[in-house]
Design a protein around this motif. Structure first.
Motif, PDB file in Angstrom:
ATOM      1  N   SER A 207       0.817  -1.227   0.000  1.00 39.56           N
ATOM      2  CA  SER A 207       0.000   0.000   0.000  1.00 39.56           C
ATOM      3  C   SER A 207       0.839   1.260   0.000  1.00 39.56           C
ATOM      4  O   SER A 207       0.381   2.323   0.394  1.00 39.56           O
ATOM      5  CB  SER A 207      -0.935   0.006   1.216  1.00 39.56           C
ATOM      6  OG  SER A 207      -1.796  -1.101   1.194  1.00 39.56           O
ATOM      7  N   GLY A 208       2.082   1.134  -0.450  1.00 40.19           N
ATOM      8  CA  GLY A 208       2.965   2.291  -0.482  1.00 40.19           C
ATOM      9  C   GLY A 208       4.066   2.189   0.551  1.00 40.19           C
ATOM     10  O   GLY A 208       4.071   1.305   1.409  1.00 40.19           O
ATOM     11  N   ARG A 255      -2.124  17.400   2.167  1.00 40.15           N
ATOM     12  CA  ARG A 255      -0.914  16.709   1.704  1.00 40.15           C
ATOM     13  C   ARG A 255      -1.051  15.193   1.879  1.00 40.15           C
ATOM     14  O   ARG A 255      -0.668  14.432   0.992  1.00 40.15           O
ATOM     15  CB  ARG A 255       0.306  17.210   2.481  1.00 40.15           C
ATOM     16  CG  ARG A 255       0.722  18.635   2.159  1.00 40.15           C
ATOM     17  CD  ARG A 255       1.974  18.983   2.918  1.00 40.15           C
ATOM     18  NE  ARG A 255       2.480  20.312   2.593  1.00 40.15           N
ATOM     19  CZ  ARG A 255       3.760  20.653   2.629  1.00 40.15           C
ATOM     20  NH1 ARG A 255       4.665  19.744   2.980  1.00 40.15           N
ATOM     21  NH2 ARG A 255       4.146  21.867   2.344  1.00 40.15           N
ATOM     22  N   TRP A 256      -1.588  14.771   3.016  1.00 37.12           N
ATOM     23  CA  TRP A 256      -1.730  13.340   3.296  1.00 37.12           C
ATOM     24  C   TRP A 256      -2.665  12.682   2.283  1.00 37.12           C
ATOM     25  O   TRP A 256      -2.355  11.630   1.729  1.00 37.12           O
ATOM     26  CB  TRP A 256      -2.229  13.142   4.716  1.00 37.12           C
ATOM     27  CG  TRP A 256      -2.506  11.721   5.093  1.00 37.12           C
ATOM     28  CD1 TRP A 256      -3.710  11.184   5.449  1.00 37.12           C
ATOM     29  CD2 TRP A 256      -1.568  10.642   5.164  1.00 37.12           C
ATOM     30  NE1 TRP A 256      -3.583   9.846   5.739  1.00 37.12           N
ATOM     31  CE2 TRP A 256      -2.272   9.491   5.569  1.00 37.12           C
ATOM     32  CE3 TRP A 256      -0.198  10.543   4.923  1.00 37.12           C
ATOM     33  CZ2 TRP A 256      -1.661   8.245   5.734  1.00 37.12           C
ATOM     34  CZ3 TRP A 256       0.418   9.304   5.098  1.00 37.12           C
ATOM     35  CH2 TRP A 256      -0.296   8.177   5.491  1.00 37.12           C
ATOM     36  N   LEU A 257      -3.804  13.314   2.029  1.00 36.74           N
ATOM     37  CA  LEU A 257      -4.730  12.755   1.050  1.00 36.74           C
ATOM     38  C   LEU A 257      -4.100  12.738  -0.335  1.00 36.74           C
ATOM     39  O   LEU A 257      -4.311  11.802  -1.116  1.00 36.74           O
ATOM     40  CB  LEU A 257      -6.035  13.565   1.032  1.00 36.74           C
ATOM     41  CG  LEU A 257      -6.857  13.542   2.324  1.00 36.74           C
ATOM     42  CD1 LEU A 257      -8.125  14.377   2.169  1.00 36.74           C
ATOM     43  CD2 LEU A 257      -7.206  12.118   2.723  1.00 36.74           C
ATOM     44  N   GLY A 258      -3.298  13.764  -0.634  1.00 36.51           N
ATOM     45  CA  GLY A 258      -2.642  13.816  -1.938  1.00 36.51           C
ATOM     46  C   GLY A 258      -1.647  12.691  -2.135  1.00 36.51           C
ATOM     47  O   GLY A 258      -1.663  12.016  -3.172  1.00 36.51           O
ATOM     48  N   GLY A 261      -3.233   9.431  -2.691  1.00 35.58           N
ATOM     49  CA  GLY A 261      -4.032   9.293  -3.899  1.00 35.58           C
ATOM     50  C   GLY A 261      -5.524   9.266  -3.625  1.00 35.58           C
ATOM     51  O   GLY A 261      -6.292   8.701  -4.399  1.00 35.58           O
ATOM     52  N   VAL A 262      -5.928   9.898  -2.523  1.00 35.72           N
ATOM     53  CA  VAL A 262      -7.345   9.945  -2.155  1.00 35.72           C
ATOM     54  C   VAL A 262      -7.891  11.324  -2.504  1.00 35.72           C
ATOM     55  O   VAL A 262      -7.285  12.344  -2.154  1.00 35.72           O
ATOM     56  CB  VAL A 262      -7.534   9.675  -0.646  1.00 35.72           C
ATOM     57  CG1 VAL A 262      -8.994   9.825  -0.256  1.00 35.72           C
ATOM     58  CG2 VAL A 262      -7.030   8.290  -0.296  1.00 35.72           C
ATOM     59  N   ASP A 263      -9.007  11.386  -3.182  1.00 31.33           N
ATOM     60  CA  ASP A 263      -9.619  12.660  -3.542  1.00 31.33           C
ATOM     61  C   ASP A 263      -9.973  13.441  -2.287  1.00 31.33           C
ATOM     62  O   ASP A 263     -10.409  12.864  -1.285  1.00 31.33           O
ATOM     63  CB  ASP A 263     -10.882  12.446  -4.378  1.00 31.33           C
ATOM     64  CG  ASP A 263     -10.573  11.867  -5.753  1.00 31.33           C
ATOM     65  OD1 ASP A 263      -9.431  12.064  -6.220  1.00 31.33           O
ATOM     66  OD2 ASP A 263     -11.462  11.222  -6.337  1.00 31.33           O
ATOM     67  N   ALA A 264      -9.775  14.775  -2.365  1.00 33.37           N
ATOM     68  CA  ALA A 264     -10.142  15.616  -1.232  1.00 33.37           C
ATOM     69  C   ALA A 264     -11.617  15.421  -0.913  1.00 33.37           C
ATOM     70  O   ALA A 264     -12.475  15.476  -1.790  1.00 33.37           O
ATOM     71  CB  ALA A 264      -9.856  17.081  -1.561  1.00 33.37           C
ATOM     72  N   GLN A 265     -11.898  15.169   0.339  1.00 32.12           N
ATOM     73  CA  GLN A 265     -13.264  14.867   0.745  1.00 32.12           C
ATOM     74  C   GLN A 265     -13.403  15.100   2.231  1.00 32.12           C
ATOM     75  O   GLN A 265     -12.429  15.264   2.952  1.00 32.12           O
ATOM     76  CB  GLN A 265     -13.605  13.399   0.437  1.00 32.12           C
ATOM     77  CG  GLN A 265     -12.646  12.428   1.114  1.00 32.12           C
ATOM     78  CD  GLN A 265     -12.920  10.986   0.792  1.00 32.12           C
ATOM     79  OE1 GLN A 265     -13.708  10.348   1.462  1.00 32.12           O
ATOM     80  NE2 GLN A 265     -12.261  10.461  -0.238  1.00 32.12           N
ATOM     81  N   ARG A 266     -14.651  15.123   2.672  1.00 28.21           N
ATOM     82  CA  ARG A 266     -14.912  15.232   4.101  1.00 28.21           C
ATOM     83  C   ARG A 266     -14.769  13.838   4.711  1.00 28.21           C
ATOM     84  O   ARG A 266     -15.431  12.892   4.286  1.00 28.21           O
ATOM     85  CB  ARG A 266     -16.317  15.775   4.335  1.00 28.21           C
ATOM     86  CG  ARG A 266     -16.638  16.041   5.804  1.00 28.21           C
ATOM     87  CD  ARG A 266     -18.051  16.584   5.944  1.00 28.21           C
ATOM     88  NE  ARG A 266     -18.389  16.851   7.324  1.00 28.21           N
ATOM     89  CZ  ARG A 266     -18.114  17.971   7.975  1.00 28.21           C
ATOM     90  NH1 ARG A 266     -17.483  18.937   7.326  1.00 28.21           N
ATOM     91  NH2 ARG A 266     -18.466  18.150   9.232  1.00 28.21           N
TER      92      ARG A 266
END
Length: 280
Positions: A207-208, A255-258, A261-266
């Protein structure tokens, strides 16, 4: 461990290296930000198990073995090679170090297995058990509860900023606990200790790279590194109190979501707020 084994250590927050004094950097490289050597000059020796970027350190003695789980494995190899008896206290400490560093990693190397078998002949296993089950301060449980209440999930990634942290240990332990969630593959946990933001990152196999994730998340803000499954970092002098500022939380969240690879979201709370309120 310090209370039970009484190791001959002196903890310092700054260091001066007189001319002609040899220094040995263990479990870190000269380019890392988690040691005090700084501008005091290059070390005489580097003994480490982390993967180093770029060229190997230019020092008189350099032993870097990324395939072993702990620098303690290398130390045990030196002792065994020189036919030196570590004695119960040192053998127990080295065993604990290897077992601790192995948490969350994919497995021991042959060298780690050999070191563990050899150390087990001298280690005090009762003290080892006592160390691994050390008494916890009352604040630990409050910190843990607050961590669960402040963890947010974004697809298969999670982010937690502790409202307070009694020490650096709780940050790493919360990360270790969260990565065991069956639906999470990457976790970042942060908390303020002594005015610095300390961060722990965990990533499941495939997972990275946790060290890459934390380095990219903190780029330009602080420093980070570690292993493929377990890593950590620090942003220095960011707070006067116990909390991370809203601006820094927002920046790190993006930055963490970026990097994940997770789209910015609530995000959704790990423990729904309704359940928290209903069970107060």
């Amino acid at each position: 461990m310090v209370e039970l084994l009484e190791p001959p250590l002196e903890l310092v927050d700054q260091i001066e290296v007189p001319e002609g004094t040899a220094t040995v950097l263990v479990d870190a490289g000269p380019q890392a930000a988690n040691h005090l050597l700084g501008d005091a000059g290059n070390p005489t020796a580097v003994i480490d198990h982390h993967q180093h970027e770029g060229r190997r350190p230019r020092v008189p003695f350099c032993d870097i073995r990324p395939k072993v789980v702990a620098s303690a494995t290398i130390a045990a190899h030196y002792l065994r090679e020189q036919h030196m008896d570590p004695g119960p206290a040192l053998a127990t400490a080295l065993t604990y170090a290897i077992r601790t560093d192995a948490t969350g990693l994919r497995g021991f190397s042959i060298a780690d297995h050999r070191a563990m078998r050899w150390l087990s002949l001298c280690a005090d296993h009762q003290k080892l058990t006592d160390i691994e089950n050390a008494p916890l301060q009352p604040d630990y449980y409050a910190d843990l509860l607050l961590a669960m209440q402040n963890t947010f999930v974004y697809d298969d990634a999670a982010l937690c900023f502790l409202p307070r942290a009694g020490g650096s240990e709780i940050i790493a332990e919360v990360a270790d606990l969260l990565i065991r969630h069956r639906d999470l593959t990457r976790v970042m946990v942060g908390g303020v200790v002594g005015g610095d933001l300390l961060v722990s990152v965990r990533a499941k196999a495939g997972s990275g790279d946790a060290s890459d994730l934390v380095a990219k998340s903190l780029k330009g803000l602080g420093h980070g590194g570690g292993h493929r499954q377990r890593a950590g970092g620090k942003v220095s002098n960011i707070a006067r109190g116990e909390r991370v500022s809203e601006d820094l939380q927002s920046e790190l969240r993006n930055r963490w979501l970026g990097v994940c690879g997770v789209d910015a979201q609530r995000g959704s709370r790990l423990v729904p707020k309704r359940e928290i309120l209903e069970n107060l």
